[in-house]
Scaffold this active site. Structure first.
Site, PDB file in Angstrom:
ATOM      1  N   ASN A  23      -8.284   5.596  -7.296  1.00 51.56           N
ATOM      2  CA  ASN A  23      -7.340   4.689  -6.635  1.00 51.56           C
ATOM      3  C   ASN A  23      -5.987   4.591  -7.324  1.00 51.56           C
ATOM      4  OD1 ASN A  23      -9.224   4.392  -4.698  1.00 51.56           O
ATOM      5  ND2 ASN A  23      -9.810   2.297  -5.239  1.00 51.56           N
ATOM      6  N   ARG A 102      -7.940   6.558   4.579  1.00 50.49           N
ATOM      7  CA  ARG A 102      -6.979   5.500   4.905  1.00 50.49           C
ATOM      8  C   ARG A 102      -5.741   5.512   4.032  1.00 50.49           C
ATOM      9  NH1 ARG A 102      -7.745   1.528   7.322  1.00 50.49           N
ATOM     10  NH2 ARG A 102      -6.409   0.321   5.969  1.00 50.49           N
ATOM     11  N   CYS A 126     -12.810   1.080   9.413  1.00 51.96           N
ATOM     12  CA  CYS A 126     -13.804   1.912   8.715  1.00 51.96           C
ATOM     13  C   CYS A 126     -15.063   1.052   8.601  1.00 51.96           C
ATOM     14  CB  CYS A 126     -13.273   2.337   7.349  1.00 51.96           C
ATOM     15  SG  CYS A 126     -13.215   1.003   6.175  1.00 51.96           S
ATOM     16  N   PRO A 132      -6.585  -3.747   8.754  1.00 54.27           N
ATOM     17  CA  PRO A 132      -5.256  -3.704   9.382  1.00 54.27           C
ATOM     18  C   PRO A 132      -4.174  -3.239   8.403  1.00 54.27           C
ATOM     19  CG  PRO A 132      -5.892  -5.963   8.922  1.00 54.27           C
ATOM     20  CD  PRO A 132      -7.091  -5.127   8.615  1.00 54.27           C
ATOM     21  N   VAL A 133      -3.038  -2.842   8.933  1.00 58.18           N
ATOM     22  CA  VAL A 133      -1.899  -2.422   8.107  1.00 58.18           C
ATOM     23  C   VAL A 133      -0.654  -3.260   8.429  1.00 58.18           C
ATOM     24  CG1 VAL A 133      -2.675  -0.071   7.608  1.00 58.18           C
ATOM     25  CG2 VAL A 133      -1.442  -0.553   9.753  1.00 58.18           C
ATOM     26  N   ASP A 134      -0.865  -4.424   9.038  1.00 52.69           N
ATOM     27  CA  ASP A 134       0.277  -5.265   9.464  1.00 52.69           C
ATOM     28  C   ASP A 134       1.175  -5.663   8.303  1.00 52.69           C
ATOM     29  OD1 ASP A 134      -2.144  -6.707   8.761  1.00 52.69           O
ATOM     30  OD2 ASP A 134      -1.044  -8.543   9.229  1.00 52.69           O
ATOM     31  N   LEU A 135       0.592  -5.851   7.121  1.00 55.88           N
ATOM     32  CA  LEU A 135       1.413  -6.287   5.977  1.00 55.88           C
ATOM     33  C   LEU A 135       2.214  -5.122   5.398  1.00 55.88           C
ATOM     34  CD1 LEU A 135      -1.116  -8.705   4.251  1.00 55.88           C
ATOM     35  CD2 LEU A 135       0.685  -9.235   5.904  1.00 55.88           C
ATOM     36  N   ILE A 338     -13.162 -10.211   0.295  1.00 53.58           N
ATOM     37  CA  ILE A 338     -12.071  -9.282   0.617  1.00 53.58           C
ATOM     38  C   ILE A 338     -12.265  -8.607   1.962  1.00 53.58           C
ATOM     39  CG2 ILE A 338     -10.764  -7.257  -0.157  1.00 53.58           C
ATOM     40  CD1 ILE A 338     -10.468  -9.596  -2.072  1.00 53.58           C
TER      41      ILE A 338
END
Ligand code: EPZ
Length: 429
Positions: A23, A102, A126, A132-135, A338
């Site tokens: 990561n 992702r 997944c 989400p990817v809104d942020l 989370i």
């Protein structure tokens, strides 16, 4: 499809070398898009996700050379990648690639910052949640990007470049923090990122970006300031140790019993997890070369843990801890805050005889005297390794199916455990 066969009951003794952090590797590789010079990364783990990201970057026109064997070099040293994004020929990241991994969505930030445009597929959900990817989109908009969603793609433009801004994240997001930092490095002016993620991988990527000429301060804290610069140059950077791999093997030793030295890693990367392990009855001894983990006959004690952003107990070690607690002498509680669906391993652990009750985000694990081997199925990266941990203490044979999930995040797992005495082998086909 490969499977892994484990016969439980063996203690673990010896040394396990810890690889570079997956990561950190993924955002570091993506950061190469910010410069036309070559970025050299050392201690890169040999993982399926790294290979896939090489393909994704190649689609943008990035050349990646993998360093060959060196005199005296060892597999445990990790690999060296020479990454050159001199000519970006395509600013589209296609669905068939992004949906597989992702983090590749994060290419949105450097493409916008360097080229002024990007067309990136929405990653989709997944196994562990909607994700989400809104942020991430909000952060790019705060920096002046014009963004629309078209046919499942995020189409972003910044024809006059990005402008420094204040970005306040309403919740801690690792990907949001990585993308905000990367985009801000080439923005005109200064960017303030509030409520930033504090995971060690954020600081590692910022350290590399600063070697490339970026001006980032506060990485690793809630408040990060990035002063934009005109361009970034090449650099050389060694990926920091993988704290999730470290915690995973530490829990494997606690589960199987034994005495193992986890080499080339650092206790400060996962202190909350090590504190929990100590509470379970394992002996945790940090040294300046790594961490020694032992449990010789002492009972496993139950614990109550809630996952949270760093520096608290990481969600990426939740499944592994749950596996360990199936054999504790008493009842444990684990709360997952989370992700909304990160208990996929519970049903599979139950097939091995575990007693786990779910109530929303809370799992109650009643320790049992014995687990019994059985065929089980992996569903996501960390859930799959929790099944391996349980199998190490289960009586008889366990077959873990769909191990491609494992190969995404754990380098040579069966070799590392096998060298310490585990009865574990990969069955191909
Ligand atoms: C990173 O994912 C990690 N992946 C994950 O590890 C890790 O579980 C996660 O951080 C949390 O620590 C990599 O680093 C490649 P987030 P990321 O944005 O960045 C919500 C593994 O096993 N959110 O910190 O995608 C989100 O739904 C993987 O190696 C929004 O609502 O996670 C989640 O509830 C699994 N909107 C929470 O925030 C957004 O725009 C934290 O997600 C972004 C996130």
């Amino acid at each position: 499809m490969d499977r892994i066969r484990i016969v439980g009951g063996r203690r673990l003794e010896g040394t396990i070398p810890i690889s570079g952090a997956k990561n950190a590797t993924l955002p570091l590789m993506i950061a190469s898009l910010l410069t036309k010079d070559t970025l050299i990364l050392d201690n890169v783990p040999r993982l399926a996700d790294v290979s896939l990201l090489q393909r994704i970057l190649g689609n943008h026109g990035v050349d990646i050379m993998v360093g060959g064997k060196r005199p005296g070099g060892k597999l445990d040293d990790g690999q060296t990648l020479h990454i050159s994004a001199a000519n970006i020929v395509d600013t589209t990241a296609p669905y068939e690639l992004v949906s597989k991994m992702r983090a590749s969505f994060w290419v949105l930030a450097p493409l916008l910052a360097r080229i002024g445009e990007a067309r990136v597929s929405m990653p989709g959900g997944c196994a562990i949640g909607t994700r989400p990817v809104d942020l991430l989109i909000m952060a790019m908009q705060r920096l002046g990007a014009q963004i629309e969603i078209d046919g499942g793609y995020v189409v972003a433009r910044a024809p006059r470049g990005l402008k420094g801004a204040e970005i306040v994240f309403p919740k801690v997001t690792v990907g949001g923090t990585h993308t905000a930092i990367m985009a801000a490095t080439l923005a005109d002016g200064s960017t303030l990122i509030e409520n930033a993620a504090r995971e060690p991988e954020i600081a590692d990527v910022a350290l590399c970006l600063n070697k490339m000429g970026a001006r980032i301060s506060g990485a690793g804290t809630r408040r990060i300031v990035v002063d934009g610069v005109g361009k970034l140059s090449g650099a050389r950077h060694a990926v920091l140790p993988d704290r999730i791999e470290t915690g995973t093997y530490a829990m494997a030793v606690a589960m199987a019993g034994g005495d193992v030295f986890l080499q080339n890693t650092r206790a400060d990367l996962l202190q909350a997890a090590l504190d929990v392990l100590t509470r379970t009855g394992a002996a945790v001894t940090p040294t300046n070369q790594g961490i020694r983990i032992a449990r010789n006959g002492a009972d496993l004690r139950p614990v109550d843990v809630t996952t949270a952003p760093f520096p608290e107990f990481p969600t990426d070690l939740q499944a592994q801890l749950m596996a360990l607690m199936t054999r504790a002498r008493g009842t444990s509680q684990i709360v997952e805050t989370i992700f909304e669906n990160r208990f996929m391993h519970v049903q599979e652990l139950a097939r091995l005889g575990a007693r786990i009750q779910l109530h929303g985000e809370r799992a109650t694990i009643e320790g049992v005297e014995r687990l019994t081997g059985a065929p089980v199925m992996a569903t996501d990266l960390r859930a799959s390794v929790s099944l391996v941990i349980a199998a190490l203490a289960a009586e008889g044979e366990t077959l873990v199916n769909r191990v491609y999930h494992l190969d995404r995040g754990f380098e040579r797992l069966e070799e590392k455990l096998g060298r310490c005495g585990a009865a574990i082998e990969r069955l191909s086909g």
